[in-house]
Write a protein that holds these residues in place. Structure first.
Motif, PDB file in Angstrom:
ATOM      1  N   ILE A 163       0.973  -1.194  -0.145  1.00  6.84           N
ATOM      2  CA  ILE A 163       0.117   0.094   0.014  1.00  6.84           C
ATOM      3  C   ILE A 163       0.836   1.308  -0.021  1.00  6.84           C
ATOM      4  CG2 ILE A 163      -1.622   1.291   1.382  1.00  6.84           C
ATOM      5  CD1 ILE A 163      -1.556  -2.259   1.336  1.00  6.84           C
ATOM      6  N   ALA A 164       1.923   1.342   0.976  1.00  2.00           N
ATOM      7  CA  ALA A 164       2.893   2.252   0.938  1.00  2.00           C
ATOM      8  C   ALA A 164       3.634   2.557  -0.362  1.00  2.00           C
ATOM      9  CB  ALA A 164       3.817   2.416   2.093  1.00  2.00           C
ATOM     10  N   LYS A 189       1.366   6.508   5.452  1.00  2.00           N
ATOM     11  CA  LYS A 189       2.770   6.613   4.879  1.00  2.00           C
ATOM     12  C   LYS A 189       2.946   6.791   3.265  1.00  2.00           C
ATOM     13  CE  LYS A 189       3.863   7.588   7.882  1.00  2.00           C
ATOM     14  NZ  LYS A 189       4.692   8.549   8.495  1.00  2.00           N
ATOM     15  N   GLY A 190       1.793   6.013   2.723  1.00  3.89           N
ATOM     16  CA  GLY A 190       1.851   6.128   1.163  1.00  3.89           C
ATOM     17  C   GLY A 190       1.602   7.629   0.865  1.00  3.89           C
ATOM     18  N   TYR A 259     -16.917  13.799  -9.920  1.00  3.71           N
ATOM     19  CA  TYR A 259     -16.074  14.873  -9.746  1.00  3.71           C
ATOM     20  C   TYR A 259     -14.471  14.185 -10.260  1.00  3.71           C
ATOM     21  CZ  TYR A 259     -18.949  16.761  -6.203  1.00  3.71           C
ATOM     22  OH  TYR A 259     -20.132  17.209  -5.705  1.00  3.71           O
ATOM     23  N   LYS A 260     -14.509  13.366 -11.040  1.00  6.84           N
ATOM     24  CA  LYS A 260     -13.519  12.969 -11.783  1.00  6.84           C
ATOM     25  C   LYS A 260     -12.386  12.547 -10.717  1.00  6.84           C
ATOM     26  CE  LYS A 260     -15.826  13.359 -15.627  1.00  6.84           C
ATOM     27  NZ  LYS A 260     -17.105  13.802 -15.043  1.00  6.84           N
ATOM     28  N   VAL A 261     -12.367  11.679 -10.165  1.00 10.60           N
ATOM     29  CA  VAL A 261     -11.398  11.039  -9.159  1.00 10.60           C
ATOM     30  C   VAL A 261     -11.233   9.726  -9.483  1.00 10.60           C
ATOM     31  CG1 VAL A 261     -11.986  12.786  -7.399  1.00 10.60           C
ATOM     32  CG2 VAL A 261     -12.852  10.837  -7.356  1.00 10.60           C
ATOM     33  N   ARG A 262      -9.989   9.304  -9.091  1.00  7.85           N
ATOM     34  CA  ARG A 262      -9.455   7.813  -9.241  1.00  7.85           C
ATOM     35  C   ARG A 262      -9.662   7.408  -7.855  1.00  7.85           C
ATOM     36  NH1 ARG A 262      -6.244  10.799 -12.413  1.00  7.85           N
ATOM     37  NH2 ARG A 262      -5.712  10.061 -14.653  1.00  7.85           N
ATOM     38  N   VAL A 263     -10.293   6.078  -7.890  1.00  7.49           N
ATOM     39  CA  VAL A 263     -10.407   5.408  -6.564  1.00  7.49           C
ATOM     40  C   VAL A 263      -9.660   4.169  -6.314  1.00  7.49           C
ATOM     41  CG1 VAL A 263     -12.255   3.899  -5.194  1.00  7.49           C
ATOM     42  CG2 VAL A 263     -13.171   5.948  -6.779  1.00  7.49           C
ATOM     43  N   PHE A 264      -8.744   4.478  -5.133  1.00  9.35           N
ATOM     44  CA  PHE A 264      -8.089   3.333  -4.700  1.00  9.35           C
ATOM     45  C   PHE A 264      -8.455   2.782  -3.346  1.00  9.35           C
ATOM     46  CE2 PHE A 264      -3.792   4.856  -6.633  1.00  9.35           C
ATOM     47  CZ  PHE A 264      -3.976   4.866  -7.761  1.00  9.35           C
ATOM     48  N   ILE A 265      -8.533   1.250  -3.273  1.00 10.11           N
ATOM     49  CA  ILE A 265      -9.011   0.824  -2.191  1.00 10.11           C
ATOM     50  C   ILE A 265      -8.060  -0.207  -1.610  1.00 10.11           C
ATOM     51  CG2 ILE A 265     -11.107  -0.880  -1.238  1.00 10.11           C
ATOM     52  CD1 ILE A 265     -12.919   0.063  -3.318  1.00 10.11           C
ATOM     53  N   ASP A 266      -7.866  -0.161  -0.418  1.00  9.61           N
ATOM     54  CA  ASP A 266      -7.042  -1.045   0.477  1.00  9.61           C
ATOM     55  C   ASP A 266      -8.191  -2.181   1.038  1.00  9.61           C
ATOM     56  OD1 ASP A 266      -5.237  -2.636   2.152  1.00  9.61           O
ATOM     57  OD2 ASP A 266      -4.931  -0.902   3.490  1.00  9.61           O
ATOM     58  N   ALA A 297      -4.335  -5.142  -1.492  1.00  5.70           N
ATOM     59  CA  ALA A 297      -4.493  -5.785  -0.164  1.00  5.70           C
ATOM     60  C   ALA A 297      -3.399  -6.784   0.200  1.00  5.70           C
ATOM     61  CB  ALA A 297      -5.445  -7.032  -0.784  1.00  5.70           C
ATOM     62  N   SER A 298      -3.386  -6.952   1.422  1.00  5.75           N
ATOM     63  CA  SER A 298      -2.116  -7.770   2.252  1.00  5.75           C
ATOM     64  C   SER A 298      -2.682  -9.234   1.958  1.00  5.75           C
ATOM     65  CB  SER A 298      -1.966  -7.308   3.563  1.00  5.75           C
ATOM     66  OG  SER A 298      -1.118  -8.132   4.249  1.00  5.75           O
ATOM     67  N   LEU A 299      -1.670  -9.952   1.840  1.00  2.00           N
ATOM     68  CA  LEU A 299      -1.895 -11.361   2.055  1.00  2.00           C
ATOM     69  C   LEU A 299      -1.507 -11.972   3.495  1.00  2.00           C
ATOM     70  CD1 LEU A 299       0.000 -12.274  -1.125  1.00  2.00           C
ATOM     71  CD2 LEU A 299      -2.735 -12.327  -0.809  1.00  2.00           C
ATOM     72  N   GLU A 300      -1.416 -10.874   4.488  1.00  2.00           N
ATOM     73  CA  GLU A 300      -1.030 -11.363   5.857  1.00  2.00           C
ATOM     74  C   GLU A 300      -2.121 -11.588   6.825  1.00  2.00           C
ATOM     75  OE1 GLU A 300       2.098  -8.188   6.509  1.00  2.00           O
ATOM     76  OE2 GLU A 300       2.999  -8.986   4.911  1.00  2.00           O
ATOM     77  N   ASN A 301      -3.531 -11.410   6.551  1.00  2.00           N
ATOM     78  CA  ASN A 301      -4.470 -11.389   7.146  1.00  2.00           C
ATOM     79  C   ASN A 301      -5.207 -12.852   6.966  1.00  2.00           C
ATOM     80  OD1 ASN A 301      -4.051  -9.058   8.653  1.00  2.00           O
ATOM     81  ND2 ASN A 301      -4.737  -8.092   6.883  1.00  2.00           N
ATOM     82  N   ALA A 302      -6.436 -12.929   6.045  1.00  2.00           N
ATOM     83  CA  ALA A 302      -7.232 -13.968   5.757  1.00  2.00           C
ATOM     84  C   ALA A 302      -6.260 -15.165   5.215  1.00  2.00           C
ATOM     85  CB  ALA A 302      -8.277 -13.615   4.764  1.00  2.00           C
ATOM     86  N   ILE A 303      -5.238 -14.844   4.313  1.00  7.76           N
ATOM     87  CA  ILE A 303      -4.612 -15.721   3.373  1.00  7.76           C
ATOM     88  C   ILE A 303      -3.486 -16.129   4.306  1.00  7.76           C
ATOM     89  CG2 ILE A 303      -3.100 -16.116   1.545  1.00  7.76           C
ATOM     90  CD1 ILE A 303      -5.904 -15.888   0.909  1.00  7.76           C
TER      91      ILE A 303
END
Length: 467
Positions: A163-164, A189-190, A259-266, A297-303
């Protein structure tokens, strides 16, 4: 005539030399003045120097830490962090880890990981672009992209760096990022590393977000030439680690087009958790993945492995392979961990019931904690019933932070005495963008039995009442 012509052709050169001579003269005079001032200052006798040295008290290298600080009294875990863990020689039911789907210690995953060690060893010995790419990395990227119904994915070797690194790979100085105030530390931090202009909106407050978007829209209309060169990003979490609430994605996508924004989802805490098959918040709302510009996404939780990934359109993901610092300069994910993550992903696809069990346990945890904390000094932080964790905090907001931490630590200790492992949610308080209330993060997982969760809730109730 020749002399005049020479001066006309070399006027700039001569002026530059005069300036340089003037600067050199000024520096020489300043140095002589400093030397004269130093000579006039009284010198200390050896006795006076010794007295000053004796009086000097150096600052400590580290701040004073109380003897009962948790960092000085760590508990030692023995064995694997499954639903039961041996802590300081005592077997406890584990409600502290984010092993949501119970993949830690799974025999099938461990067998695949061991086979990979025999074939590739334990490390990749280089970044992805420099001899660090192994076929298992490409297989995992392909399977992740198919699972997320995206064109392509890029694999990172560390969840936090995913993510960062992904955010500053696109957002640069002069760009604008709208960020939820409850976002996790890696997002903070990102956006900081991007050096973009940051606008924070209240947690899940769409009215506050629209106000900021509207204000930016008005600024853009006043200076359309500048606005044409500025990119706008909206960064949120699918399931917020600090609150347990789900982002209102449909409304966010409405703002995206308006509003012409780019959407990033963690999706670090929603991947493998939300949706019928664990695809995250996008599946939870039944939205086409192509509408979201980038999924991280992190692979350090559910995965229960290591690393992370970004998924989206091919041209978006491909850009990271040249611009994502965590991708370009970090040693790639060890092949055995890539294999372990891929096997866990396969098990989710083969058995979606694992996700359904987790969601049932999440509902039970939500209702149970709300019930057992009634009449105690504690309460549940507002959160989504499908979140596999709840934050328990002190109800009395007038207490100091230290008093709240003492009460929460008492609950953790009393629960441990009865064989239930809980953990405080820990933060780097001095580095967080906004203050976070102290809490205990109580987690569940798909492999828990109903009677085990009921026993844990009973213990939490007794611990909360006696704190």
């Amino acid at each position: 005539m020749t002399i005049m012509l020479f001066f006309e052709q070399n006027t700039l050169h001569i002026l530059l030399e005069f300036v340089l001579v003037g600067i050199a003269t000024w520096l020489y005079i300043q140095r002589r003045k400093a030397q004269a001032k130093l000579a006039r200052e009284p010198k200390l006798t050896p006795e006076e120097e010794d007295a000053l040295i004796a009086e000097w008290k150096p600052e400590p290298l580290t701040p004073e830490t109380p003897d009962d600080h948790f960092a000085l009294n760590p508990r030692i875990a023995t064995g694997k962090m499954t639903k039961e863990v041996v802590m300081d020689g005592k077997t406890c039911l584990n409600l502290a880890s984010t092993n949501f789907l119970g993949f830690i210690g799974n025999d099938r995953i461990e067998s695949k990981a061991k086979q990979t060690i025999f074939k590739y060893g334990v490390g990749s010995c280089g970044p992805r672009g420099f001899y660090g790419t192994v076929d298992v990395h490409l297989d995992l990227e392909k399977d992740l992209a198919e699972f997320m119904e995206c064109e392509e994915s890029a694999l990172y070797s560390y969840g936090f760096a995913t993510i960062a690194s992904a955010i500053p790979a696109y957002a640069k100085r002069g760009d604008i990022i709208f960020v939820d105030k409850a976002c996790n530390f890696s997002i903070q931090k990102g956006v900081q590393a991007s050096r973009s202009t940051i606008y924070w909106f209240d947690h899940n407050d769409m009215a506050d977000l629209e106000r900021l978007l509207e204000e930016q829209d008005q600024r853009d209309k006043k200076n359309p030439k500048k606005a044409s060169k500025v990119r706008r990003f909206l960064v949120v979490e699918g399931l917020y680690a600090n609150t347990g609430r789900i982002c209102p994605l449909p409304k966010l996508l409405e703002f995206k087009w308006k509003y012409k924004v780019r959407v990033f989802i963690d999706e670090s805490f929603s991947f493998g958790v939300l949706g019928k098959t664990g695809r995250g918040v996008i599946e939870h709302y039944g939205i086409e993945p192509i509408q979201v510009d980038l999924v991280m996404a992190s692979l350090e939780n559910a995965i229960a492995s290591t690393g992370g990934f970004c998924a989206g359109r091919s041209f978006v993901v491909g850009h990271q392979r040249l611009s994502g610092l965590g991708y370009c300069f970090s040693a790639s994910l060890p092949p055995l961990l890539a294999t372990a993550a891929n096997e866990a992903l396969t098990m989710i696809k083969e058995d979606p019931g694992r996700v359904a069990r987790l969601q049932n346990h999440s509902r039970a945890l939500h209702a149970g904690l709300t019930r057992v904390l009634e009449g105690t000094p504690f309460r549940c932080r507002e959160g989504e019933v499908l979140a596999p964790f709840r934050h328990v905090e002190v109800a009395d907001v007038s207490l100091s932070k230290e008093e709240k931490e003492r009460l929460l630590d008492a609950v953790v200790e009393k629960a441990f005495e009865e064989g239930i492992l809980l953990a405080r949610a820990r933060y780097l308080d001095d580095n967080e963008a906004f203050p976070i209330e102290p809490s205990i993060r109580v987690s569940t997982q798909s492999e828990l039995e109903e009677f085990e969760l009921a026993r844990a809730l009973d213990v939490i109730e007794r611990a909360a009442k006696s704190a």
